[in-house]
Design an enzyme around this catalytic site. Structure first.
Site, PDB file in Angstrom:
ATOM      1  CB  SER A 190     -93.301  -0.542 -30.370  1.00 10.48           C
ATOM      2  OG  SER A 190     -94.152  -0.835 -29.262  1.00 10.48           O
ATOM      3  CG  ASP A 248     -93.526   4.346 -24.237  1.00 14.24           C
ATOM      4  OD1 ASP A 248     -94.782   4.269 -23.956  1.00 14.24           O
ATOM      5  OD2 ASP A 248     -92.795   3.948 -25.068  1.00 14.24           O
ATOM      6  CG  HIS A 302     -95.296   3.979 -27.756  1.00 17.49           C
ATOM      7  ND1 HIS A 302     -94.545   2.994 -26.777  1.00 17.49           N
ATOM      8  CD2 HIS A 302     -95.754   3.341 -28.727  1.00 17.49           C
ATOM      9  CE1 HIS A 302     -94.447   1.981 -27.777  1.00 17.49           C
ATOM     10  NE2 HIS A 302     -95.349   1.962 -28.764  1.00 17.49           N
TER      11      HIS A 302
END
Length: 683
Positions: A536, A621, A656
């Site tokens: 991320s 995501d 995610h």
């Protein structure tokens, strides 16, 4: 359709006209995009096909350390103990309760247990994420929410525990939160706007098909969240951006009334309230930064809604100590502090002297896992270190006595003393000392070994050292593991976070490079043995340092990487963009545009040699769109000058957090470790 290079057989994405030649990869679900992602997946599988046996070995090895059939530590609440059980072969834990023993022990009576929820049957082999799991105050109903695609949009359900009847609530675009009022009939939940922001709070009474809007937040920087206070007497509606917050409160016994603002928002003032008792009287407790960036704790009598000038200091602001949070029980206040880069638990029992919890390791993770019931005289702490499996410790609030109630088992041969955990300090270019947490086999200390270096450095998040069953597969093969606690994280307080955001973001990258250089200079590892990883915002970190110092690393792993940061921040219609302005800046401002452009990984790919790279994306995501990884890989493939592995794996049914099941997650780890061993020549 993607073309294939005759030299490497790697997919090559075509370049379109315009300033962003790979923007076409943002056209979700088109045949051309799907063909490219599937071609990349096939290429990744082909390149790692020779590791199928190793991956299976790693999977079985990691799985073999985990107690697959296990019982969680039961939590007492009212007349029941609530707990989960994992069973060998199941991807998800099942949720149970049983009557609470007369001696108030956490001992489960399996003969009287009641199955509340089985996510395994609900998942049916596909993706499943459980959002809310909230039993009503009268213990008659279960409110829960499910995401079945990974896009973090949830369906809401209520289950009647007396007969097992389940009702799906007829509401769309829900964030998954569900909060009960004390009547056990009224639920509050949040709705998402077009940018995936929880912006609207709704009130629903069971038996109705409608929901009433209670609050709507128009400012795109603010997220909305509703929760029950520690006392269970109040509901709190919290609205917060990255720098500012505002709270509204409601008596939980009167859910049809209106929420009342506790203190109107003021830019850069953050405050977080809870409700409990002080000297036998009901009080509001408010953690606020109005006296300094490391926060202080205030209190006010709760016989009415106190104005801000009525808040009184209970725990003053301290320059070297960050007040990260607090827990309330009727007989004690428990403070979660951060000092010297480490988490500290400080207890203030009412009528007794304050004390700090004593622990055995030099670097560790520690937090209040369960404050139990408000009337409880105990809390539970979760404690772990890089070489010590997680423990749940019971803390007697009055005197600080500790008891280990449960330690995460490690099956097979394992001795924590076979591994050495250290805290090292690198020196950044500006003289700042940056902490590093390191673990390795005792027999490897003092000689250079392969090293896996992990980093994040954003949002004030702290990467406290944690134990991993899977990581033992690295350590046992002589690969050390380290965490670079770079600026932008919260390990050294609010000032550490602010020194790695906005115009100071470059410190995050230079700190990470300084940590790598320190580990090399200290003869812990060599550049030819150094693998780096982040996910991320940590993927942004990896992308930035690869552009700046590619020769410093042998390989890199970037999971759901935020690498197309400039284009994302220029699109306010994407999820999270507007609220992220406080973290990264608004590139519509020319100075900010140039600043982000100077470090954005995608923009700064250049014709140079890069380390071997494995990139992981989730097609569903909603936080970091799949195309960020895809565009970055496409540009790297067309630009870099080396023949090192460059692999893109897009999980087409995940979001995610990757795949949802525990065995699926272990197979993902086995894939990544296999890649590491292949590049390092250890496979």
């Amino acid at each position: 359709m993607p073309t294939v290079s005759p030299v490497s057989n790697a997919p090559v994405a075509h370049k379109a006209a315009g300033s962003d030649p790979y923007a076409w990869l943002q056209e979700r679900d088109t045949p051309e995009v799907m063909a490219y992602l599937e071609a990349e997946n096939a290429y990744q599988q082909a390149q790692l096909a020779d590791q199928a046996e190793l991956r299976e070995q790693l999977f079985q090895e990691i799985k073999g350390r985990i107690k697959e059939t296990d019982l969680s530590l039961a939590s007492p609440w009212g007349p029941y103990l609530y707990y989960t059980r994992t069973t060998a072969g199941d991807e998800y834990p099942r949720h149970y309760r049983c009557p609470r023993p007369a001696d108030d022990s956490p001992t489960v009576d399996e003969s009287r247990e009641e199955l509340l929820l089985d996510p395994n049957s609900l998942a049916n082999g596909g993706f499943l994420s459980l959002g809310a799991f909230n039993v009503s105050p009268d213990h008659q109903r279960l409110a829960y929410s499910l995401d079945t695609s990974g896009d973090e949009v949830y369906t809401l359900y209520v289950k009647e525990l007396s007969n097992g009847a389940v009702q799906a609530l007829p509401f769309d675009d829900c964030d998954g939160s569900m909060t009960w009022a004390n009547d056990s009939q009224t639920l509050f939940f949040a709705e998402l706007d077009d940018t995936h922001r929880p912006y609207k709070l709704l009130r629903h009474r069971l038996g109705s098909t409608q929901a009433e809007t209670v609050f709507e937040e128009a400012d795109g920087r603010f997220f909305l969240n509703c929760y029950r206070s520690s006392s269970e007497r109040q509901l709190v509606l919290l609205l917060n951006s990255k720098t500012t917050s505002e709270a509204w409160v409601l008596d939980a016994d009167h859910p049809q009334a209106n929420f009342t603002c506790l203190a109107p928002r003021v830019e850069d003032h953050e405050y977080y309230p809870d409700h409990g008792q002080l000297d036998g009287e009901w009080h509001w407790f408010i953690r606020s930064n109005q006296h300094g960036i490391n926060f202080a704790l205030f209190h006010a009598v709760a016989d009415s809604i106190p104005t801000r000038d009525q808040w009184q200091v209970l725990v003053p602001h301290r320059e070297q100590v960050m007040l990260e949070g607090f827990s309330l029980n009727a007989s004690a206040l428990t403070l979660s502090l951060r000092e010297g880069g480490l988490p500290i638990i400080e207890v203030q029992p009412q009528g007794r002297a304050a004390y700090r919890v004593e622990l055995p390791d030099a670097a560790y993770s520690l937090y209040v896992q369960d404050s139990l019931e408000f009337t409880s005289t105990r809390v539970r702490l979760r404690y772990e270190a890089l070489n010590r499996p997680a423990q749940v410790r019971q803390l007697e609030l009055a005197n600080g006595a500790q008891q280990v109630l449960k330690q995460t088992p490690v099956l097979g041969p394992f001795d924590a003393d076979d591994y050495v955990s250290q805290r090292l300090w690198a020196t950044a270019a500006d003289g700042t000392r940056v902490p590093i947490s390191l673990v390795q086999r005792r027999q490897d200390v003092g000689k250079p070994v392969p090293l896996y270096l992990y980093g994040y450095g954003a949002y004030g998040e702290s990467l406290d050292p944690w134990f991993s069953h899977a990581r033992l597969s690295l350590l046992e093969r002589g690969v050390a593991f380290a965490i670079a606690h770079v600026r932008g994280g919260g390990e050294l307080g609010e000032a550490w976070y602010r020194a790695g955001k906005q115009e100071h973001k470059g410190n995050t990258f230079s700190d990470f490079i300084a940590c790598a250089e320190h580990l090399i200079a200290s003869n812990v590892t060599h550049a030819e043995q150094l693998v780096i990883s982040g996910g991320s915002a940590g993927g942004l970190l990896i992308g930035a340092v690869l552009n700046q110092r590619p020769e410093l690393f042998k390989a890199a792993i970037a999971e759901v990487p935020f690498v197309d940061v400039l284009n994302t921040m220029l699109d306010p219609d994407l999820p999270l963009t507007v609220t992220e302005y406080d973290e990264w800046g608004n590139p519509e401002e020319p100075a900010v545009h140039e600043r982000i452009k100077a470090y954005a990984p995608y923009e700064n790919v250049k014709a140079q040699a890069y380390p071997a790279l494995l990139v992981i994306a989730g097609y569903n995501d909603s936080r970091v769109q799949y195309w960020e990884a895809a565009k970055w890989v496409a540009k790297l493939r067309a630009t870099k000058t080396d023949d090192n592995l460059l692999l893109l794996k897009t999980d087409l049914g995940a979001g995610h957090g990757g795949m949802s099941g525990r065995y699926q997650g272990l197979r993902d780890v086995a894939l990544e470790y296999g890649f590491v061993f292949k590049v390092l020549g250890l496979a």
